[in-house]
Design an enzyme around this catalytic site. Structure first.
Site, PDB file in Angstrom:
ATOM      1  N   CYS A   1       2.010   4.646 -11.535  1.00  0.00           N
ATOM      2  CA  CYS A   1       1.067   4.762 -10.642  1.00  0.00           C
ATOM      3  C   CYS A   1       0.044   5.725 -10.575  1.00  0.00           C
ATOM      4  O   CYS A   1      -1.189   5.231 -10.552  1.00  0.00           O
ATOM      5  CB  CYS A   1       1.650   5.010  -9.082  1.00  0.00           C
ATOM      6  SG  CYS A   1       3.367   4.058  -8.557  1.00  0.00           S
TER       7      CYS A   1
ATOM      8  N   HIS B   1      -4.113   6.006 -10.513  1.00  0.00           N
ATOM      9  CA  HIS B   1      -4.148   6.377  -9.046  1.00  0.00           C
ATOM     10  C   HIS B   1      -4.008   8.018  -9.005  1.00  0.00           C
ATOM     11  O   HIS B   1      -3.697   8.590  -8.013  1.00  0.00           O
ATOM     12  CB  HIS B   1      -3.314   5.794  -8.200  1.00  0.00           C
ATOM     13  CG  HIS B   1      -3.552   4.417  -7.880  1.00  0.00           C
ATOM     14  ND1 HIS B   1      -4.917   4.057  -6.974  1.00  0.00           N
ATOM     15  CD2 HIS B   1      -2.941   3.130  -7.998  1.00  0.00           C
ATOM     16  CE1 HIS B   1      -4.853   2.608  -6.894  1.00  0.00           C
ATOM     17  NE2 HIS B   1      -3.871   2.126  -7.489  1.00  0.00           N
TER      18      HIS B   1
ATOM     19  N   CYS C   1       2.708  -3.233  -6.049  1.00  0.00           N
ATOM     20  CA  CYS C   1       2.361  -2.224  -7.382  1.00  0.00           C
ATOM     21  C   CYS C   1       3.299  -2.321  -8.145  1.00  0.00           C
ATOM     22  O   CYS C   1       2.933  -2.250  -9.575  1.00  0.00           O
ATOM     23  CB  CYS C   1       2.433  -0.557  -6.527  1.00  0.00           C
ATOM     24  SG  CYS C   1       1.135  -0.237  -5.459  1.00  0.00           S
TER      25      CYS C   1
ATOM     26  N   ARG D   1       3.148  -4.044  -0.172  1.00  0.00           N
ATOM     27  CA  ARG D   1       1.758  -3.206  -0.959  1.00  0.00           C
ATOM     28  C   ARG D   1       2.805  -2.399  -2.066  1.00  0.00           C
ATOM     29  O   ARG D   1       2.356  -2.545  -3.250  1.00  0.00           O
ATOM     30  CB  ARG D   1       1.037  -2.312  -0.387  1.00  0.00           C
ATOM     31  CG  ARG D   1      -0.232  -1.880  -1.136  1.00  0.00           C
ATOM     32  CD  ARG D   1      -0.871  -3.164  -1.466  1.00  0.00           C
ATOM     33  NE  ARG D   1      -1.905  -2.906  -2.644  1.00  0.00           N
ATOM     34  CZ  ARG D   1      -1.705  -2.962  -4.025  1.00  0.00           C
ATOM     35  NH1 ARG D   1      -0.260  -3.055  -4.116  1.00  0.00           N
ATOM     36  NH2 ARG D   1      -2.284  -2.534  -4.774  1.00  0.00           N
TER      37      ARG D   1
END
Lengths: 272, 104
Positions: free
Chosen positions: A181, A185, A233, A229
């Protein structure tokens, strides 16, 4: 011949200079346009239809035990819905574990109303023809925390640990593309095409990542939750699909929500 | 069964701003079910009627170009706060729904 080449080179250079300057300008203008577009959409969000549906489901006697969810304890006492969403994930003493909003609501559907967890998990998320009941319920509960600040009770047992697990999950690199992630991010100023990517390790970035969920996605016209969500991902990372309502997802949501601490939650959102 | 609409009607200056959210699949009849491969039959709102204070102010025919769960907005002059707004629709399968709200 030589002159032509030089001339061409000059044109190309000029074109490059022009392109660079206009891209910088265009990006800001495009971002502003997107924001204007979102503001207009937020005025009339079909998510409200799901809030209405969720409220009805919450108050109706349903399931094998024919009871409503009005005795469901979302952490602020049985039946207290107002402000509960922005205070989850939290530790629930009755089950001795940390749960996020959707997980807790499903827990209530199972423990109070007698629904079967495997039946609920059969269709965990919305598709074009069907919105699962828990999605509408989450939307209703989230709507009851509109314009309230995230206040995750981090001093409760297990919360720190769950947060740390979430942090580790966000940093876990794997899959065929070998990224986590945090690869996309984890820093400020990254983007995919024109889409700016939130830095989930910063308070503003984390707030952006939890803001607007549950959200109504216009592509397909479906209502989707934060659980969805997170699952998506992992799909985009080409990871195996997590089980519905797994500890991993709760930990990740804890990490994001706690990082967003103190930011204003604007309620169910609308997404492209 | 048809789900309720959400109607908001607010006086803004000398006109009322009416916003209606409708819950409807608005299937175009051009989409196939991903699992079965069968075409999903067309199912869409055909007629919308809006009346304020007993008088019809909008009567419209809409079709499959309108999105799922559509939003409509109207500005109506010559009305007052307290007037009753009634919105009703009929779809191509004969399903109907009517909801009302007062202008605030």
């Amino acid at each position: 011949m030589k002159r032509t080449v030089l001339f061409c080179a000059a044109i190309i250079l000029a074109a490059i200079a022009l392109a660079t300057s206009s891209t910088a300008g265009a990006k800001d203008a495009a971002t502003a346009e997107f924001e204007k577009f979102r503001d207009v959409l937020e005025e009339d969000n079909p998510a409200e239809l799901f809030e209405m549906k969720g409220e009805e489901l919450w108050k109706t006697k349903r399931g094998p035990k024919q009871v409503s969810l009005e005795q469901c304890d979302l952490g602020l006492g049985p039946g207290v819905v107002r402000g509960a969403y922005v205070a989850m994930p939290r530790y629930f003493a009755d089950v001795g574990r940390v749960m996020d909003a959707e997980r807790r609501i499903v827990h209530c559907m199972v423990s109070l109303q007698g629904f079967k967890p495997e039946e609920i998990a059969r269709q965990p998320f919305s598709n074009a023809s069907q919105t699962p009941e828990q999605t509408a319920l989450v939307t209703y509960v989230a709507g009851q925390s509109r314009n309230m600040k995230f206040a995750i009770p981090m001093n409760q047992p297990g919360m720190r640990e769950t947060y740390e697990i979430g942090k580790a999950v966000a940093a876990y690199r794997a899959g065929p593309y070998d990224f986590s992630c945090s690869s996309c991010h984890g820093d400020d100023g990254k983007r995919i095409r024109m889409q700016e990517l939130a830095n989930i390790s910063s308070p503003e970035g984390a707030a952006k990542s939890v803001q607007g969920w549950p959200g109504y996605r216009m592509t397909g016209g479906v209502m989707l939750t934060l659980q969805w969500r997170m699952n998506d991902c992992f799909r985009q990372q080409r990871f195996p699909a997590p089980n519905y309502l797994s500890d991993t997802i709760t930990a990740l949501i804890t990490y994001l929500s706690a990082n967003a601490e103190g930011s204003l939650y604007k309620g169910p959102g609308i997404k492209r | 069964m048809a789900e309720p609409m959400k109607i908001r009607a607010q006086m803004k200056g000398d006109s009322a701003d009416i916003r209606v959210l409708m819950s409807h699949p608005m299937d175009t009849g051009q989409v196939k079910d991903a699992k079965t491969g069968q075409t999903i039959p067309a199912h869409f709102i055909q007629q919308v009627i809006v009346s304020v204070g007993g008088k019809v102010v909008v009567e419209g025919q809409i079709g499959t170009a309108v999105s799922r769960n559509p939003v409509f907005g109207f500005k109506v002059k010559g009305v007052r706060a307290g007037d009753k707004v009634v919105v009703s629709w009929t779809d191509n399968k004969g399903d109907k729904r009517s909801d009302e709200a007062a202008i605030v």
